[in-house]
Design an enzyme around this catalytic site. Structure first.
Site, PDB file in Angstrom:
ATOM      1  N   LYS A  14      10.788  -3.153  -4.177  1.00 55.59           N
ATOM      2  CA  LYS A  14       9.453  -3.309  -4.778  1.00 55.59           C
ATOM      3  C   LYS A  14       8.637  -2.026  -4.763  1.00 55.59           C
ATOM      4  O   LYS A  14       8.074  -1.624  -5.766  1.00 55.59           O
ATOM      5  CB  LYS A  14       8.649  -4.342  -3.969  1.00 55.59           C
ATOM      6  CG  LYS A  14       8.539  -5.688  -4.577  1.00 55.59           C
ATOM      7  CD  LYS A  14       7.687  -6.589  -3.688  1.00 55.59           C
ATOM      8  CE  LYS A  14       8.124  -6.626  -2.264  1.00 55.59           C
ATOM      9  NZ  LYS A  14       7.148  -6.367  -1.243  1.00 55.59           N
ATOM     10  N   ARG A  89       1.053 -13.468  -1.577  1.00 54.90           N
ATOM     11  CA  ARG A  89       2.251 -14.007  -0.925  1.00 54.90           C
ATOM     12  C   ARG A  89       2.075 -15.431  -0.436  1.00 54.90           C
ATOM     13  O   ARG A  89       3.031 -16.020   0.079  1.00 54.90           O
ATOM     14  CB  ARG A  89       2.627 -13.135   0.284  1.00 54.90           C
ATOM     15  CG  ARG A  89       3.111 -11.777  -0.111  1.00 54.90           C
ATOM     16  CD  ARG A  89       3.672 -11.018   1.077  1.00 54.90           C
ATOM     17  NE  ARG A  89       3.869  -9.645   0.684  1.00 54.90           N
ATOM     18  CZ  ARG A  89       4.482  -8.736   1.421  1.00 54.90           C
ATOM     19  NH1 ARG A  89       4.958  -9.041   2.589  1.00 54.90           N
ATOM     20  NH2 ARG A  89       4.608  -7.499   0.979  1.00 54.90           N
ATOM     21  N   ARG A 128      17.309   1.314   6.055  1.00 54.60           N
ATOM     22  CA  ARG A 128      15.962   1.901   6.037  1.00 54.60           C
ATOM     23  C   ARG A 128      15.446   2.095   7.466  1.00 54.60           C
ATOM     24  O   ARG A 128      14.758   3.062   7.767  1.00 54.60           O
ATOM     25  CB  ARG A 128      15.016   0.998   5.246  1.00 54.60           C
ATOM     26  CG  ARG A 128      13.608   1.567   5.106  1.00 54.60           C
ATOM     27  CD  ARG A 128      12.792   0.788   4.099  1.00 54.60           C
ATOM     28  NE  ARG A 128      12.185  -0.390   4.672  1.00 54.60           N
ATOM     29  CZ  ARG A 128      11.472  -1.292   3.985  1.00 54.60           C
ATOM     30  NH1 ARG A 128      11.315  -1.172   2.698  1.00 54.60           N
ATOM     31  NH2 ARG A 128      10.946  -2.335   4.586  1.00 54.60           N
ATOM     32  N   ARG A 134      10.723   2.105  10.647  1.00 54.15           N
ATOM     33  CA  ARG A 134       9.568   1.205  10.574  1.00 54.15           C
ATOM     34  C   ARG A 134       9.654   0.155  11.667  1.00 54.15           C
ATOM     35  O   ARG A 134      10.717  -0.407  11.931  1.00 54.15           O
ATOM     36  CB  ARG A 134       9.551   0.509   9.201  1.00 54.15           C
ATOM     37  CG  ARG A 134       8.586   1.148   8.233  1.00 54.15           C
ATOM     38  CD  ARG A 134       8.646   0.512   6.874  1.00 54.15           C
ATOM     39  NE  ARG A 134       8.323  -0.915   6.838  1.00 54.15           N
ATOM     40  CZ  ARG A 134       8.065  -1.571   5.730  1.00 54.15           C
ATOM     41  NH1 ARG A 134       8.060  -0.935   4.585  1.00 54.15           N
ATOM     42  NH2 ARG A 134       7.793  -2.849   5.752  1.00 54.15           N
ATOM     43  N   ARG A 145      10.946 -12.072   8.213  1.00 53.20           N
ATOM     44  CA  ARG A 145      10.243 -11.723   6.961  1.00 53.20           C
ATOM     45  C   ARG A 145      10.942 -12.366   5.756  1.00 53.20           C
ATOM     46  O   ARG A 145      10.296 -12.819   4.819  1.00 53.20           O
ATOM     47  CB  ARG A 145      10.151 -10.199   6.815  1.00 53.20           C
ATOM     48  CG  ARG A 145       9.103  -9.602   7.776  1.00 53.20           C
ATOM     49  CD  ARG A 145       9.307  -8.128   8.023  1.00 53.20           C
ATOM     50  NE  ARG A 145       9.202  -7.315   6.845  1.00 53.20           N
ATOM     51  CZ  ARG A 145       9.881  -6.175   6.644  1.00 53.20           C
ATOM     52  NH1 ARG A 145      10.704  -5.732   7.563  1.00 53.20           N
ATOM     53  NH2 ARG A 145       9.707  -5.498   5.546  1.00 53.20           N
TER      54      ARG A 145
HETATM   55  P1  AMP Z   1       5.515  -4.826   2.855  1.00 51.36           P
HETATM   56  O1  AMP Z   1       5.636  -3.363   2.997  1.00 51.36           O
HETATM   57  O2  AMP Z   1       5.005  -5.262   1.518  1.00 51.36           O
HETATM   58  O3  AMP Z   1       6.780  -5.548   3.246  1.00 51.36           O
HETATM   59  O4  AMP Z   1       4.391  -5.297   3.901  1.00 51.36           O
HETATM   60  C1  AMP Z   1       4.524  -5.008   5.271  1.00 51.36           C
HETATM   61  C2  AMP Z   1       3.738  -6.014   6.103  1.00 51.36           C
HETATM   62  O5  AMP Z   1       2.339  -5.949   5.741  1.00 51.36           O
HETATM   63  C3  AMP Z   1       4.122  -7.476   5.905  1.00 51.36           C
HETATM   64  O6  AMP Z   1       5.240  -7.853   6.685  1.00 51.36           O
HETATM   65  C4  AMP Z   1       2.834  -8.170   6.358  1.00 51.36           C
HETATM   66  O7  AMP Z   1       2.699  -8.148   7.764  1.00 51.36           O
HETATM   67  C5  AMP Z   1       1.769  -7.244   5.783  1.00 51.36           C
HETATM   68  N1  AMP Z   1       1.419  -7.654   4.398  1.00 51.36           N
HETATM   69  C6  AMP Z   1       1.626  -6.956   3.244  1.00 51.36           C
HETATM   70  N2  AMP Z   1       1.184  -7.627   2.178  1.00 51.36           N
HETATM   71  C7  AMP Z   1       0.677  -8.800   2.654  1.00 51.36           C
HETATM   72  C8  AMP Z   1       0.091  -9.947   2.053  1.00 51.36           C
HETATM   73  N3  AMP Z   1      -0.077 -10.037   0.726  1.00 51.36           N
HETATM   74  N4  AMP Z   1      -0.325 -10.945   2.865  1.00 51.36           N
HETATM   75  C9  AMP Z   1      -0.189 -10.872   4.203  1.00 51.36           C
HETATM   76  N5  AMP Z   1       0.392  -9.841   4.834  1.00 51.36           N
HETATM   77  C10 AMP Z   1       0.822  -8.810   4.074  1.00 51.36           C
END
Ligand code: AMP
Length: 205
Positions: A14, A89, A128, A134, A145
């Site tokens: 993404k 989400r 990754r 990370r 996740r």
């Molecule tokens: P990502 O890099 O998009 O996988 O986001 C990393 C982390 O940020 C996720 O595992 C959540 O803890 C938080 N996060 C990102 N976007 C959202 C969202 N729309 N709602 C809630 N938590 C989010």
């Protein structure tokens, strides 16, 4: 003007695709994950609040996330379109985004979901983890996740599918090919829903 969502499980590419697609369409890419990580790094109040959820692979509470997105979308660079990466989400976030768009008389043009099999996602995320380190890329957190994505976010995509604006795109293979597929799918959704800009001799230059 394109207002789109790029959805997909963790590890689906993404983030990589979001910036490429946004560049091609001349719109801003807004990644909630990136904004949270930036705040964590800078130890802001928002970062301190979000960190414990992120480290556990949980969603940051809707209230916090929605406020942050509303603030970001109210900035002037989002007026002429945007690509949201990683939001909404949850069902609550869908309602919040609907309300934000309604306030400004805007509508979503398309929702694209990147599809990648779970086994490939886990392999990509573990790789990754080695490269980027990370905190949320450990095997246990990765599984959590992914479970959350299947449990909560897939029904979010379903709710947009009922509106007829979803395209599901194969997220495997070469990065360039995926970008091309996404762009094509946005075009197809917009053609099908009649939201393509009308090109007249005046606007063609
Ligand atoms: P990502 O890099 O998009 O996988 O986001 C990393 C982390 O940020 C996720 O595992 C959540 O803890 C938080 N996060 C990102 N976007 C959202 C969202 N729309 N709602 C809630 N938590 C989010």
């Amino acid at each position: 003007m394109t207002r789109m969502l790029l959805m997909g499980p963790p590890g689906s590419g993404k983030g990589t695709q979001a910036t490429r697609i946004a560049d091609k369409l001349g719109i801003v890419a807004v990644s909630t994950g990136d904004i949270f990580r930036h705040n964590v790094k800078n130890m802001t109040e928002l970062g301190k609040e979000a960190k414990r959820y992120m480290d556990a692979g949980d969603f940051v509470p809707d209230e916090v996330t929605n406020r942050m997105v509303a603030d970001r979308l109210s900035q002037s660079d989002a007026e002429t379109g945007f690509l949201l990466d990683g939001y909404p989400r949850t069902a609550g976030q869908v309602d919040a985004l609907d309300a934000m768009l309604k306030d400004t008389g805007q509508a979503l043009s398309a929702v694209v979901e990147l599809e990648v099999p779970d086994a490939e996602l886990v392999a990509r995320l573990l790789k990754r983890a080695e490269i980027e380190g990370r905190a949320d890329d450990t095997e246990e957190v990765i599984q959590h996740r992914l479970d959350l994505y299947h449990r909560e976010t897939e029904s979010v995509i379903e709710s947009y599918a009922e509106r007829g604006i979803v395209a599901r795109v194969d997220g495997t293979g070469q990065i360039d090919d995926v970008t091309e597929r996404v762009l094509q799918s946005v075009y197809s959704v917009r053609a099908a829903t009649g939201t393509l800009p009308i090109i007249t001799p005046d606007t063609q230059a």
